[in-house]
Scaffold this motif. Structure first.
Motif, PDB file in Angstrom:
ATOM      1  N   PRO A 149      41.662  48.431  28.537  1.00 24.61           N
ATOM      2  CA  PRO A 149      40.617  48.043  28.981  1.00 24.61           C
ATOM      3  C   PRO A 149      39.615  46.646  28.340  1.00 24.61           C
ATOM      4  O   PRO A 149      38.977  46.150  28.490  1.00 24.61           O
ATOM      5  CB  PRO A 149      39.426  49.665  29.135  1.00 24.61           C
ATOM      6  N   PRO A 165      38.349  50.554  38.592  1.00 25.81           N
ATOM      7  CA  PRO A 165      37.417  50.016  37.990  1.00 25.81           C
ATOM      8  C   PRO A 165      38.273  48.920  38.096  1.00 25.81           C
ATOM      9  O   PRO A 165      37.167  47.490  37.508  1.00 25.81           O
ATOM     10  CB  PRO A 165      36.922  50.729  36.700  1.00 25.81           C
ATOM     11  N   ALA A 166      39.033  47.976  37.395  1.00 29.69           N
ATOM     12  CA  ALA A 166      39.205  47.022  37.015  1.00 29.69           C
ATOM     13  C   ALA A 166      39.371  46.023  38.510  1.00 29.69           C
ATOM     14  O   ALA A 166      39.719  44.997  37.386  1.00 29.69           O
ATOM     15  CB  ALA A 166      40.468  46.641  35.983  1.00 29.69           C
ATOM     16  N   CYS A 167      39.773  46.810  39.224  1.00 28.80           N
ATOM     17  CA  CYS A 167      40.020  45.938  40.786  1.00 28.80           C
ATOM     18  C   CYS A 167      39.686  44.491  40.439  1.00 28.80           C
ATOM     19  O   CYS A 167      39.869  43.291  41.593  1.00 28.80           O
ATOM     20  CB  CYS A 167      40.100  46.983  41.466  1.00 28.80           C
ATOM     21  N   VAL A 220      41.588  58.650  38.839  1.00 26.60           N
ATOM     22  CA  VAL A 220      41.601  57.275  38.863  1.00 26.60           C
ATOM     23  C   VAL A 220      43.155  56.837  39.476  1.00 26.60           C
ATOM     24  O   VAL A 220      43.506  56.582  39.411  1.00 26.60           O
ATOM     25  CB  VAL A 220      40.979  56.447  37.508  1.00 26.60           C
ATOM     26  N   PRO A 222      38.893  48.749  47.115  1.00 25.34           N
ATOM     27  CA  PRO A 222      37.963  47.447  46.693  1.00 25.34           C
ATOM     28  C   PRO A 222      38.105  46.184  46.772  1.00 25.34           C
ATOM     29  O   PRO A 222      38.803  45.824  46.810  1.00 25.34           O
ATOM     30  CB  PRO A 222      37.954  47.997  44.809  1.00 25.34           C
ATOM     31  N   ASP A 247      33.681  43.683  42.354  1.00 26.49           N
ATOM     32  CA  ASP A 247      33.214  43.583  41.242  1.00 26.49           C
ATOM     33  C   ASP A 247      33.507  45.153  41.173  1.00 26.49           C
ATOM     34  O   ASP A 247      32.603  45.719  41.926  1.00 26.49           O
ATOM     35  CB  ASP A 247      32.627  42.670  40.383  1.00 26.49           C
ATOM     36  N   ALA A 248      33.971  45.934  40.051  1.00 29.51           N
ATOM     37  CA  ALA A 248      33.623  47.209  40.358  1.00 29.51           C
ATOM     38  C   ALA A 248      33.010  47.389  39.048  1.00 29.51           C
ATOM     39  O   ALA A 248      31.365  46.363  38.343  1.00 29.51           O
ATOM     40  CB  ALA A 248      35.054  47.697  39.125  1.00 29.51           C
TER      41      ALA A 248
END
Length: 342
Positions: free
Chosen positions: A77, A106-108, A130, A338, A341-342
């Motif tokens: 991360p 969350p990084a997508c 996740v 997604p 932005d996350a």
């Protein structure tokens, strides 16, 4: 690593959605220009076709000209958001046409904003909490017909999965047991016989022994003292997932249902050590490869075009997953994810 589960001599016929008979044959990825398909050559092994592993920041990347890709294998991360662009720059600098990334949800958004598209979604891949995504970016545009044949394979696999199949007991002369690093030379010999190309150096006994001392759990079917078939679970102990991979059966033992036994044994082991999600990546146009996972309770998560050079050509690969901790699986065939932005 990726599991192809070879077609059994390309002889078996399956029924398509339209009712017509379909004979399973090997088809390379339709979206890859011929000049990028690579050369299987004269079966030269010794890591000739394996990716190089390298650190990009604090994240682990696999890349190489034979697979014509840069692949973000493990994201740290701390490297977000810059790594999405750095990975593309690595591919441009090395002349690779494709970039892949396996990342938590969350990084997508950071990857999507850099031009990547989600190709597969695995619910709860990371610690059972996740979702995980496979994303891809292509320097060569995909051909419009790249999916030809894949839907029929999935339809047949999922129909057989709904019907289910009982595991056939092994004949008395066979046993299914864990392999040890001492078995590495024998395992490498089988991989040499089965695979023309493979993205990691499974034909190297030293590589296998080293990985088995860490987080690679290998299982085998033995005919007395002889190893007839193998498979492995590549474990990420921190994220609590395992990739079911490296399935290989000697030609004289094909058709015995060994892959089913290996998969079930590996799942039992993964549950015992607290792994929450198992997944596999199979050649998208191989009926046997996809049927074995559908029958064993796996759910299709998406297809990644032109993913890897395996069995002598660049292949589109289908992703399958199974939840090992009692969670409910998502509906099959869904790859929605997604978009920002996350």
């Amino acid at each position: 690593m990726f599991s192809p589960l070879h077609d059994q001599k390309n002889q078996k016929t399956y029924r398509s959605r339209t009712g017509a008979g379909k004979t399973t044959t090997r088809h390379p990825a339709k979206n890859i220009p011929p000049e990028r398909q690579g050369q299987a050559g004269s079966r030269l092994y010794q890591d000739a076709h394996a990716d190089t592993t390298a650190m990009l920041g604090r994240s682990l990347v696999h890349h190489g000209p034979f697979n014509d890709r840069a692949y973000l294998f493990r994201l740290d991360p701390a490297d977000v958001p810059g790594i999405a662009g750095r990975l593309l720059a690595l591919a441009r600098g090395r002349g690779y046409s494709r970039v892949f990334a396996r990342v938590p949800a969350p990084a997508c958004g950071h990857f999507i904003s850099s031009g990547y598209l989600p190709r597969a979604r695995i619910p709860g891949l990371y610690r059972g909490e996740v979702d995980g995504y496979y994303l891809a970016a292509y320097r060569d545009p995909l051909q419009g017909n790249w999916q030809d044949g894949i839907d029929d394979v999935l339809a047949v696999a999922e129909e057989k999965g709904r019907k289910g199949a009982a595991s056939t007991p092994l004949e008395p002369e066979f046993t299914c047991t864990p392999a040890t690093p001492a078995d590495a030379p024998a395992l490498a010999t089988i991989y040499r016989k089965v695979f023309v190309t493979y993205p990691v150096p499974v034909q190297d006994p030293a590589y296998l022994a080293r990985e088995m001392h860490h987080n690679l759990h290998c299982f085998c079917i033995r005919d007395g003292e002889k190893i007839a078939a193998i498979a492995s679970a590549a474990v990420d102990p921190e994220s609590k997932f395992a990739e079911m991979t490296g399935f290989a059966t000697l030609p004289e033992y094909q058709g015995c249902g060994f892959s089913d036994h290996l998969l079930r044994q590996m799942e039992a082991k993964m549950r015992s050590i607290g792994i929450k999600t198992a997944f596999a990546i199979a050649r998208a146009r191989s009926y046997p490869a996809n049927i074995i996972f559908a029958r064993t309770g796996y759910t299709h998560a998406g297809t990644v075009p032109g993913c890897v050079n395996i069995c002598g050509s660049l292949e589109d690969m289908s992703v399958w997953y199974r939840l090992l901790d009692g969670r409910m699986a998502a509906p099959p065939r869904g790859t929605s994810g997604p978009t920002g932005d996350a």
